[in-house]
Design a protein around this motif. Structure first.
Motif, PDB file in Angstrom:
ATOM      1  N   ALA A  84       0.812  -1.220   0.000  1.00  0.00           N
ATOM      2  CA  ALA A  84       0.000   0.000   0.000  1.00  0.00           C
ATOM      3  C   ALA A  84       0.849   1.275   0.000  1.00  0.00           C
ATOM      4  CB  ALA A  84      -0.933   0.008   1.213  1.00  0.00           C
ATOM      5  N   GLY A  85       2.174   1.127  -0.032  1.00  0.00           N
ATOM      6  CA  GLY A  85       3.054   2.292  -0.048  1.00  0.00           C
ATOM      7  C   GLY A  85       3.168   2.999   1.281  1.00  0.00           C
ATOM      8  N   LEU A  86       2.965   2.261   2.377  1.00  0.00           N
ATOM      9  CA  LEU A  86       2.992   2.865   3.707  1.00  0.00           C
ATOM     10  C   LEU A  86       4.365   2.781   4.372  1.00  0.00           C
ATOM     11  CD1 LEU A  86      -0.393   1.497   5.118  1.00  0.00           C
ATOM     12  CD2 LEU A  86       0.036   3.634   3.885  1.00  0.00           C
ATOM     13  N   LEU A  87       5.334   2.147   3.699  1.00  0.00           N
ATOM     14  CA  LEU A  87       6.661   1.978   4.265  1.00  0.00           C
ATOM     15  C   LEU A  87       7.702   2.658   3.379  1.00  0.00           C
ATOM     16  CD1 LEU A  87       6.556  -1.826   5.198  1.00  0.00           C
ATOM     17  CD2 LEU A  87       6.021   0.118   6.678  1.00  0.00           C
ATOM     18  N   GLN A  88       8.827   2.980   3.984  1.00  0.00           N
ATOM     19  CA  GLN A  88       9.981   3.484   3.253  1.00  0.00           C
ATOM     20  C   GLN A  88      11.197   2.676   3.698  1.00  0.00           C
ATOM     21  OE1 GLN A  88      11.487   7.414   4.578  1.00  0.00           O
ATOM     22  NE2 GLN A  88       9.861   7.388   6.139  1.00  0.00           N
ATOM     23  N   PRO A  89      12.281   2.667   2.920  1.00  0.00           N
ATOM     24  CA  PRO A  89      13.470   1.920   3.341  1.00  0.00           C
ATOM     25  C   PRO A  89      13.892   2.328   4.743  1.00  0.00           C
ATOM     26  CG  PRO A  89      13.707   2.620   1.071  1.00  0.00           C
ATOM     27  CD  PRO A  89      12.460   3.286   1.580  1.00  0.00           C
ATOM     28  N   ILE A  90      14.167   1.329   5.602  1.00  0.00           N
ATOM     29  CA  ILE A  90      14.453   1.640   6.992  1.00  0.00           C
ATOM     30  C   ILE A  90      15.799   2.334   7.162  1.00  0.00           C
ATOM     31  CG2 ILE A  90      12.967  -0.177   7.867  1.00  0.00           C
ATOM     32  CD1 ILE A  90      15.335  -1.918   8.306  1.00  0.00           C
ATOM     33  N   GLY A  91      16.715   2.127   6.249  1.00  0.00           N
ATOM     34  CA  GLY A  91      17.969   2.887   6.272  1.00  0.00           C
ATOM     35  C   GLY A  91      18.892   2.577   7.423  1.00  0.00           C
ATOM     36  N   VAL A  92      18.786   1.366   7.989  1.00  0.00           N
ATOM     37  CA  VAL A  92      19.712   0.957   9.046  1.00  0.00           C
ATOM     38  C   VAL A  92      20.369  -0.357   8.630  1.00  0.00           C
ATOM     39  CG1 VAL A  92      18.329   2.106  10.815  1.00  0.00           C
ATOM     40  CG2 VAL A  92      17.982  -0.327  10.371  1.00  0.00           C
ATOM     41  N   ASP A  93      21.487  -0.672   9.249  1.00  0.00           N
ATOM     42  CA  ASP A  93      22.250  -1.867   8.905  1.00  0.00           C
ATOM     43  C   ASP A  93      21.517  -3.128   9.371  1.00  0.00           C
ATOM     44  OD1 ASP A  93      24.162  -3.738   8.271  1.00  0.00           O
ATOM     45  OD2 ASP A  93      25.561  -3.147   9.861  1.00  0.00           O
ATOM     46  N   THR A  94      21.164  -3.995   8.428  1.00  0.00           N
ATOM     47  CA  THR A  94      20.503  -5.261   8.766  1.00  0.00           C
ATOM     48  C   THR A  94      21.336  -6.461   8.299  1.00  0.00           C
ATOM     49  OG1 THR A  94      19.226  -5.298   6.696  1.00  0.00           O
ATOM     50  CG2 THR A  94      18.218  -4.200   8.605  1.00  0.00           C
ATOM     51  N   SER A  95      22.617  -6.254   8.100  1.00  0.00           N
ATOM     52  CA  SER A  95      23.470  -7.323   7.571  1.00  0.00           C
ATOM     53  C   SER A  95      23.552  -8.523   8.509  1.00  0.00           C
ATOM     54  CB  SER A  95      24.873  -6.784   7.286  1.00  0.00           C
ATOM     55  OG  SER A  95      25.470  -6.255   8.469  1.00  0.00           O
ATOM     56  N   ALA A  96      23.323  -8.322   9.806  1.00  0.00           N
ATOM     57  CA  ALA A  96      23.387  -9.426  10.762  1.00  0.00           C
ATOM     58  C   ALA A  96      22.106 -10.251  10.786  1.00  0.00           C
ATOM     59  CB  ALA A  96      23.671  -8.895  12.162  1.00  0.00           C
ATOM     60  N   ILE A  97      21.064  -9.778  10.109  1.00  0.00           N
ATOM     61  CA  ILE A  97      19.779 -10.462  10.097  1.00  0.00           C
ATOM     62  C   ILE A  97      19.726 -11.431   8.913  1.00  0.00           C
ATOM     63  CG2 ILE A  97      17.282 -10.176  10.034  1.00  0.00           C
ATOM     64  CD1 ILE A  97      18.584  -8.936  12.487  1.00  0.00           C
ATOM     65  N   ALA A  98      19.251 -12.629   9.163  1.00  0.00           N
ATOM     66  CA  ALA A  98      19.143 -13.628   8.102  1.00  0.00           C
ATOM     67  C   ALA A  98      18.305 -13.102   6.949  1.00  0.00           C
ATOM     68  CB  ALA A  98      18.527 -14.908   8.660  1.00  0.00           C
ATOM     69  N   ASP A  99      18.719 -13.417   5.717  1.00  0.00           N
ATOM     70  CA  ASP A  99      18.029 -12.910   4.532  1.00  0.00           C
ATOM     71  C   ASP A  99      16.555 -13.308   4.511  1.00  0.00           C
ATOM     72  OD1 ASP A  99      20.350 -11.727   3.650  1.00  0.00           O
ATOM     73  OD2 ASP A  99      20.872 -13.324   2.232  1.00  0.00           O
ATOM     74  N   SER A 100      16.245 -14.481   5.040  1.00  0.00           N
ATOM     75  CA  SER A 100      14.859 -14.949   5.033  1.00  0.00           C
ATOM     76  C   SER A 100      13.974 -14.162   5.984  1.00  0.00           C
ATOM     77  CB  SER A 100      14.804 -16.438   5.410  1.00  0.00           C
ATOM     78  OG  SER A 100      15.334 -16.637   6.709  1.00  0.00           O
ATOM     79  N   GLU A 101      14.589 -13.336   6.827  1.00  0.00           N
ATOM     80  CA  GLU A 101      13.843 -12.611   7.856  1.00  0.00           C
ATOM     81  C   GLU A 101      13.798 -11.105   7.594  1.00  0.00           C
ATOM     82  OE1 GLU A 101      12.204 -14.180  10.202  1.00  0.00           O
ATOM     83  OE2 GLU A 101      12.934 -16.117   9.494  1.00  0.00           O
ATOM     84  N   LYS A 102      14.015 -10.710   6.348  1.00  0.00           N
ATOM     85  CA  LYS A 102      13.935  -9.284   6.026  1.00  0.00           C
ATOM     86  C   LYS A 102      13.517  -9.096   4.581  1.00  0.00           C
ATOM     87  CE  LYS A 102      18.956  -9.171   5.228  1.00  0.00           C
ATOM     88  NZ  LYS A 102      20.239  -8.662   5.730  1.00  0.00           N
ATOM     89  N   ASP A 103      12.968  -7.954   4.299  1.00  0.00           N
ATOM     90  CA  ASP A 103      12.528  -7.613   2.960  1.00  0.00           C
ATOM     91  C   ASP A 103      13.738  -7.336   2.074  1.00  0.00           C
ATOM     92  OD1 ASP A 103      10.934  -6.636   0.795  1.00  0.00           O
ATOM     93  OD2 ASP A 103      11.340  -4.591   1.484  1.00  0.00           O
ATOM     94  N   PRO A 104      13.817  -7.959   0.893  1.00  0.00           N
ATOM     95  CA  PRO A 104      14.963  -7.712   0.010  1.00  0.00           C
ATOM     96  C   PRO A 104      15.088  -6.264  -0.439  1.00  0.00           C
ATOM     97  CG  PRO A 104      13.252  -8.976  -1.127  1.00  0.00           C
ATOM     98  CD  PRO A 104      12.884  -8.949   0.316  1.00  0.00           C
ATOM     99  N   ASN A 105      13.983  -5.523  -0.359  1.00  0.00           N
ATOM    100  CA  ASN A 105      14.011  -4.107  -0.720  1.00  0.00           C
ATOM    101  C   ASN A 105      14.278  -3.190   0.469  1.00  0.00           C
ATOM    102  OD1 ASN A 105      13.370  -4.552  -3.526  1.00  0.00           O
ATOM    103  ND2 ASN A 105      11.266  -4.968  -2.898  1.00  0.00           N
ATOM    104  N   GLY A 106      14.519  -3.794   1.639  1.00  0.00           N
ATOM    105  CA  GLY A 106      14.929  -3.014   2.799  1.00  0.00           C
ATOM    106  C   GLY A 106      13.837  -2.230   3.491  1.00  0.00           C
ATOM    107  N   ARG A 107      12.570  -2.656   3.351  1.00  0.00           N
ATOM    108  CA  ARG A 107      11.479  -1.891   3.956  1.00  0.00           C
ATOM    109  C   ARG A 107      10.982  -2.469   5.284  1.00  0.00           C
ATOM    110  NH1 ARG A 107      10.418  -1.086  -1.579  1.00  0.00           N
ATOM    111  NH2 ARG A 107      10.368   1.125  -2.128  1.00  0.00           N
TER     112      ARG A 107
END
Length: 352
Positions: A107-130
């Motif tokens: 719905a366009g309600l999110l924006q890229p969070i802009g913080v380091d998520t490299s320690a988080i498993a890829d399966s547990e985060k949005d590939p677009n960083g939102r």
């Protein structure tokens, strides 16, 4: 408190709305400050992490001087509120269960969070960083202490002895309730899930937009069975002394299943206090804070550099509870794309 605006007519919900209004008034405006000049971040969150939030937000304020206001509601209501407030954004951070975080993104309600998520498993985060997993969690059921839940199956829940003593939160309004529908679809197919839930209506007390509100009812014996989630229920047992037991209904073959239901965190589009919100997200995702999820929140961290830490004492951990339980990881994007039709079919089948 997984509440819905369509059911804010009860006295308790009206009081909650009043509290939230005061909280939002304190947090609104573009300066990132309250009336006294104090910086404030507003978090719209699905309920369940209340105690952990309280501790961590106090520590965050001590470190940064930034206060945090939390508006807790149902997983679907969290997103609905943000959507309705787009002309005058109030929320800085959104924390909710799937598929509602995916709905917010679509719905366009999110924006890229802009913080380091490299320690988080890829399966547990949005590939677009939102959005990113803040705390791992799983669907479960709870039973009053008078019930031996160790052998309960899905078919057992249809027995007449549970008539008027069973309730589950409403799919489409609560994340846990939606997970019930999704899990049954995985186990029985879409038609089979609807047939089962239609039969279960004979025992179901009625719709509930709040999974959290079912806990005290089961504890007191007003209900014998309700749905829940591991994190929220374990927290209630620890902090409130709830006596209910946690269980996973068995299928006809004896196998037990659950759905992975992480609390996902995202940065709201138009966040009034974006910079302060990013500081809070960095803090919450840090290794030290994430390490407290097991002992203090009965949740699981998605950080790759953390193993599960047991709660203080000799009680169970989330991992021990789900040992031997098959974990279903739905395709949440597919779930979201079909959710409207599935909910319409559910409402028609159950008459709710």
């Amino acid at each position: 408190m997984r509440t819905s605006t369509t059911r804010l007519r009860t006295k308790a919900a009206l009081l909650l709305a009043a509290v939230c209004t005061v909280s939002l008034t304190a947090a609104c405006g573009g300066t990132g400050s309250g009336g006294s000049g104090e910086q404030i971040v507003t978090v719209y969150s699905a309920d369940g992490l209340d105690g952990w939030y309280r501790t961590q937000f106090e520590k965050f304020k001590a470190q940064t001087g930034i206060s945090v206001d939390v508006v807790a509601a149902g997983s679907g209501e969290v997103v609905n509120r943000v959507e309705k407030e787009q002309s005058n954004p109030q929320a800085d951070i959104i924390v909710t269960l799937p598929p509602f975080i995916q709905k917010a993104d679509a719905a366009g309600l999110l924006q890229p969070i802009g913080v380091d998520t490299s320690a988080i498993a890829d399966s547990e985060k949005d590939p677009n960083g939102r959005y990113v997993s803040l705390a791992g969690n799983y669907l479960d059921f709870i039973a009053n202490s008078a019930v031996d839940a160790s052998r309960l199956s899905w078919d057992d829940l249809l027995k007449p002895e549970y008539r008027g003593k069973l309730q589950y939160s409403t799919p489409g309004q609560a994340g846990d309730g939606t997970a019930v529908l999704i899990l049954l679809q995985e186990l029985r197919g879409k038609d089979g899930a609807l047939d089962y839930l239609k039969a279960l209506q004979a025992n179901n007390v009625g719709p509930s937009s709040s999974t959290g509100k079912l806990q005290p009812k089961v504890d007191k014996g007003e209900l014998l069975i309700a749905n829940g989630d591991v994190q929220m229920n374990m927290e209630s047992i620890k902090s409130k002394g709830s006596k209910f037991s946690i269980f996973f209904p068995a299928s006809a073959d004896g196998k037990k299943h659950t759905v992975s239901l992480p609390y996902f965190m995202g940065l709201a589009k138009g966040a009034p206090h974006g910079d302060a919100a990013k500081k809070l997200m960095e803090y919450l995702l840090s290794k030290d804070v994430q390490a407290t999820l097991g002992p203090d929140a009965h949740a699981v961290s998605a950080r790759k550099d953390l193993a599960e830490v047991a709660p203080t004492g000799t009680g169970p951990t989330p991992a021990s509870l789900i040992k031997g339980v098959e974990i279903v990881h739905p395709n949440w994007s597919k779930v979201l794309s079909e959710l409207g039709a599935d909910l319409a079919a559910y409402q028609k089948a159950t008459g709710s």
